[in-house]
Design an enzyme around this catalytic site. Structure first.
Site, PDB file in Angstrom:
ATOM      1  N   ASP A  11       0.857  -1.263  -0.024  1.00 49.77           N
ATOM      2  CA  ASP A  11      -0.392   0.270  -0.049  1.00 49.77           C
ATOM      3  C   ASP A  11       0.770   1.225   0.262  1.00 49.77           C
ATOM      4  O   ASP A  11       2.081   1.344   0.354  1.00 49.77           O
ATOM      5  CB  ASP A  11      -0.737  -0.341   1.061  1.00 49.77           C
ATOM      6  N   ASP A  13       0.082   4.768   0.871  1.00 51.34           N
ATOM      7  CA  ASP A  13      -0.379   6.165   2.088  1.00 51.34           C
ATOM      8  C   ASP A  13      -0.769   4.819   3.227  1.00 51.34           C
ATOM      9  O   ASP A  13      -0.998   4.394   3.723  1.00 51.34           O
ATOM     10  CB  ASP A  13      -1.895   6.785   1.855  1.00 51.34           C
ATOM     11  N   ASP A 167      -1.063  -0.881   5.869  1.00 50.38           N
ATOM     12  CA  ASP A 167      -1.337  -0.241   7.505  1.00 50.38           C
ATOM     13  C   ASP A 167      -2.653  -0.402   7.720  1.00 50.38           C
ATOM     14  O   ASP A 167      -3.587   1.049   8.683  1.00 50.38           O
ATOM     15  CB  ASP A 167      -1.329   1.021   7.204  1.00 50.38           C
TER      16      ASP A 167
END
Length: 218
Positions: A11, A13, A167
């Site tokens: 991922d 961001d 995250d």
């Protein structure tokens, strides 16, 4: 020791790019521009990783559907005006270079737009390190598995030899939907407890921990 994974998908961001606070701030500013009550930090952070319109619909429910594109425009205005303020988490460039030296394929699967990802990659001069990328506006947004399935097809990687790192619970559900193992990092948008429920291979609280595990077990 034989490598366990051929393809490692990150991922963007909150996993590689330290942008959680900026995204929250821009979402709140966009709401203010339209005369709306801004979402809380927790509600705005929860949607990171989703496609923009889906994220706005969750963060600001009840708005007339015809106004979400306008809200999205205001979000992009604030984000692109401030994107230069954030950068990669400490240790990320070295981590990616180490993985490339081990001949893993590296990819990004993100809820960002193609324009947003391309500008971010250019800003941090990292585009050459990634073998493939997928964004939410050119395929299905998370947790739909399409972007991960497309990357696996592109490189001929089997699900069990593909690792997703993210995250948010959206990242971990994406991996589960695609049949791939995953690693969770807790220094981004979502809390440890919600991530641990997906039973990732590792819950990493910082980049050095993530790097040590990958160089030993991936």
């Amino acid at each position: 020791m034989p490598q366990r994974f051929d393809l490692i998908v990150f991922d963007w961001d909150g996993t590689l790019f330290d942008s959680t606070a900026l995204i929250v701030r821009c979402m709140q500013a966009a709401a203010t521009d339209l005369g709306l009550e801004p979402p809380s930090r927790e509600r705005a952070a929860y949607v990171i990783g989703m496609g923009l319109i889906e994220a706005l619909q969750y963060a600001l429910p009840g708005l007339d559907r015809a106004r979400y594109p306008e809200l999205g425009q205001r979000y992009r205005h604030h984000y692109f005006a401030s994107a230069h303020e954030v950068t990669l988490f400490d240790g990320v460039p070295g981590l990616l270079q180490d993985l490339k030296a081990r001949h893993h394929w590296l990819a990004v699967a993100t809820g960002k737009s193609r324009r947003g990802l391309d500008e971010a990659l250019a800003a941090v001069q990292m585009k050459s390190l990634f073998d493939g990328t997928r964004t939410a506006d050119e395929t299905a947004g998370k947790p739909n598995p399409q972007m991960l399935l497309e990357l696996m097809r592109e490189f001929g990687a089997e699900p069990e030899r593909t690792l997703m790192i993210g995250d948010t619970t959206h990242d971990l559900q994406l991996a589960r939907n695609a049949g791939c193992p995953a690693i969770a990092v807790t220094y981004g948008a979502h809390e440890h407890e919600s991530l641990r429920g997906f039973e990732p291979l590792l819950v990493a609280h910082d980049v050095p921990t993530l790097r040590d595990w990958l160089l030993t077990h991936a």
